[in-house]
Design a protein around this motif. Sequence first.
Motif, short mmCIF file in Angstrom:
data_model
loop_
_atom_site.label_atom_id
_atom_site.label_comp_id
_atom_site.label_asym_id
_atom_site.label_seq_id
_atom_site.Cartn_x
_atom_site.Cartn_y
_atom_site.Cartn_z
N ASN A 1 28.53 -18.50 -5.67
CA ASN A 1 28.45 -19.95 -5.87
C ASN A 1 27.23 -20.54 -5.16
O ASN A 1 26.59 -21.47 -5.67
CB ASN A 1 29.73 -20.63 -5.35
N TRP A 2 26.92 -20.01 -3.96
CA TRP A 2 25.74 -20.48 -3.21
C TRP A 2 24.48 -20.25 -4.02
O TRP A 2 23.63 -21.13 -4.14
CB TRP A 2 25.67 -19.76 -1.88
N TYR A 3 24.32 -19.07 -4.60
CA TYR A 3 23.13 -18.77 -5.40
C TYR A 3 23.07 -19.64 -6.65
O TYR A 3 22.00 -20.07 -7.08
CB TYR A 3 23.09 -17.29 -5.77
N ARG A 4 24.24 -19.91 -7.24
CA ARG A 4 24.25 -20.75 -8.43
C ARG A 4 23.81 -22.18 -8.08
O ARG A 4 23.01 -22.79 -8.79
CB ARG A 4 25.65 -20.76 -9.05
N ARG A 5 24.32 -22.71 -6.97
CA ARG A 5 23.96 -24.08 -6.58
C ARG A 5 22.51 -24.18 -6.17
O ARG A 5 21.80 -25.11 -6.55
CB ARG A 5 24.85 -24.54 -5.41
N LYS A 6 22.06 -23.27 -5.34
CA LYS A 6 20.73 -23.39 -4.74
C LYS A 6 19.62 -22.96 -5.69
O LYS A 6 18.55 -23.56 -5.70
CB LYS A 6 20.67 -22.55 -3.45
N TYR A 7 19.88 -21.91 -6.48
CA TYR A 7 18.80 -21.32 -7.27
C TYR A 7 19.08 -21.22 -8.77
O TYR A 7 18.20 -20.81 -9.52
CB TYR A 7 18.49 -19.91 -6.74
N GLY A 8 20.29 -21.58 -9.19
CA GLY A 8 20.61 -21.43 -10.60
C GLY A 8 20.71 -19.97 -11.02
O GLY A 8 20.54 -19.65 -12.20
N THR B 1 12.37 -22.99 -0.11
CA THR B 1 12.24 -21.54 -0.22
C THR B 1 12.64 -21.07 -1.62
O THR B 1 13.76 -21.34 -2.06
CB THR B 1 13.14 -20.83 0.80
N PRO B 2 11.76 -20.36 -2.32
CA PRO B 2 12.18 -19.77 -3.60
C PRO B 2 12.93 -18.47 -3.37
O PRO B 2 12.87 -17.87 -2.29
CB PRO B 2 10.84 -19.51 -4.31
N SER B 3 13.65 -18.03 -4.38
CA SER B 3 14.32 -16.73 -4.35
C SER B 3 13.68 -15.83 -5.40
O SER B 3 13.38 -16.27 -6.51
CB SER B 3 15.81 -16.88 -4.66
N ILE B 4 13.51 -14.56 -5.06
CA ILE B 4 12.97 -13.62 -6.04
C ILE B 4 13.90 -13.49 -7.23
O ILE B 4 13.44 -13.21 -8.36
CB ILE B 4 12.71 -12.24 -5.38
#
Length: 410
Positions: A82-89, A228-231
């Motif tokens: 859920n964290w990755y979905r919220r923060k980075y889609g 901060t971007p995510s790879i």
Amino acid sequence: MFDEIQFDKINRLPKYIFAEINELKMGARRRGEDIIDFSMGNPDSRTPQKIIDKLCETVQRDKTHGYSASKGIYKLRVAMANWYRRKYGVELDPNSEIVATMGSKEGYVHLVQAISNSGDVAIVPDPTYPIHYQAFILAGANVEKMELIFDENSFEVDEDRFISDLKNALDNSLPKAKFLVLNFPHNPTTATVTADFYKRVVALAKEKRFYIISDIAYADITFDGYKTPSILEVEGAKDVAVETYTLSKSYNMAGWRVGFVVGNRKLVGALESIKSWLDYGMFTPIQVASTVALDEYGYIPEREIVPLYRNRRDVMVEAFRNAGWNLNRPKASMFIWGRIPEICRDMGSLEFSKRLLVEAKVAVSPGIGFGKYGDEYVRIALIENEKRIRQAGRNIKRFLRKVREEKGLI
């Protein structure tokens, strides 16, 4: 009679440079000296009370005291998804693309143990957080270091130079490099990259056939509009990459040891397999409290943690500049990567750090401990309050004056 028995793995490890500073620091404290300590990235603030309350509530349940799941309880892995979905889609499968670990450091080391063969080569930028390369040494692999070039005013990585140097390192690696380690926001330099950087690295990984391990431990601690971007935002990144994240800095939970490795199913699966042999996971109440931290209190980093470090950063830059030591403002992390004052640069980072501790009662981490390209710098952690930071500035001002006197410049 056992002197002839050697431990080759341990013998491959270099001398721990930070030990000299730690010994001096502990000796000073035993003598009752007040040391202003910026040497470790250990948050000094309390874990948010709501998270502590959830831990205390859960620990009262008898069923939470048994063995847990080595890859983390399901709800915690869902919370990370859920964290990755919220923060980075980014969409992640909590069953096959996420493993909860005992801090990101444990997860990183065991991942490297699981996926490295003897003689494999990993490319690691220099300077670097020591475990990023030492994990490969401990696994019997080899490391090729590549200088990290960035703008010392903006702390932005020279991405064109990085890609060019990476291509050269890949072409010259024997055997062919199998892994690349990335860590942005960077420890120790605080350097940052753009989302486009990851697109280029992922494309190169697919072309040259290597895996990427990306560490975003400081993803939440950013300033002045930087994000901060995510790879994993890059399309197809999960084909070649995993990413590590931790609650240590974002929620002042360093001692709780809660981290994650997410992404590529093959690499995550390898980590899951090795952990199933080595541990039974974190204490379940810690995992439950961490689930609540991610799901219900995701606002804490931005509202409580980031303002704290931003204010300390600004106070430190001002106080140290007033002392005669010009520091630049980083855009991320809980550190300042400071070039040693010119009057002291000939000392090197270790001698400078030792003298600063002994004579100014200020502890920092020598840059040489992070690699040969760090020797003109020190890492300064923002882990003392503003009053202590200003006192450190006054102490440093006296120290720098003394150095100028020694050199006959006053």
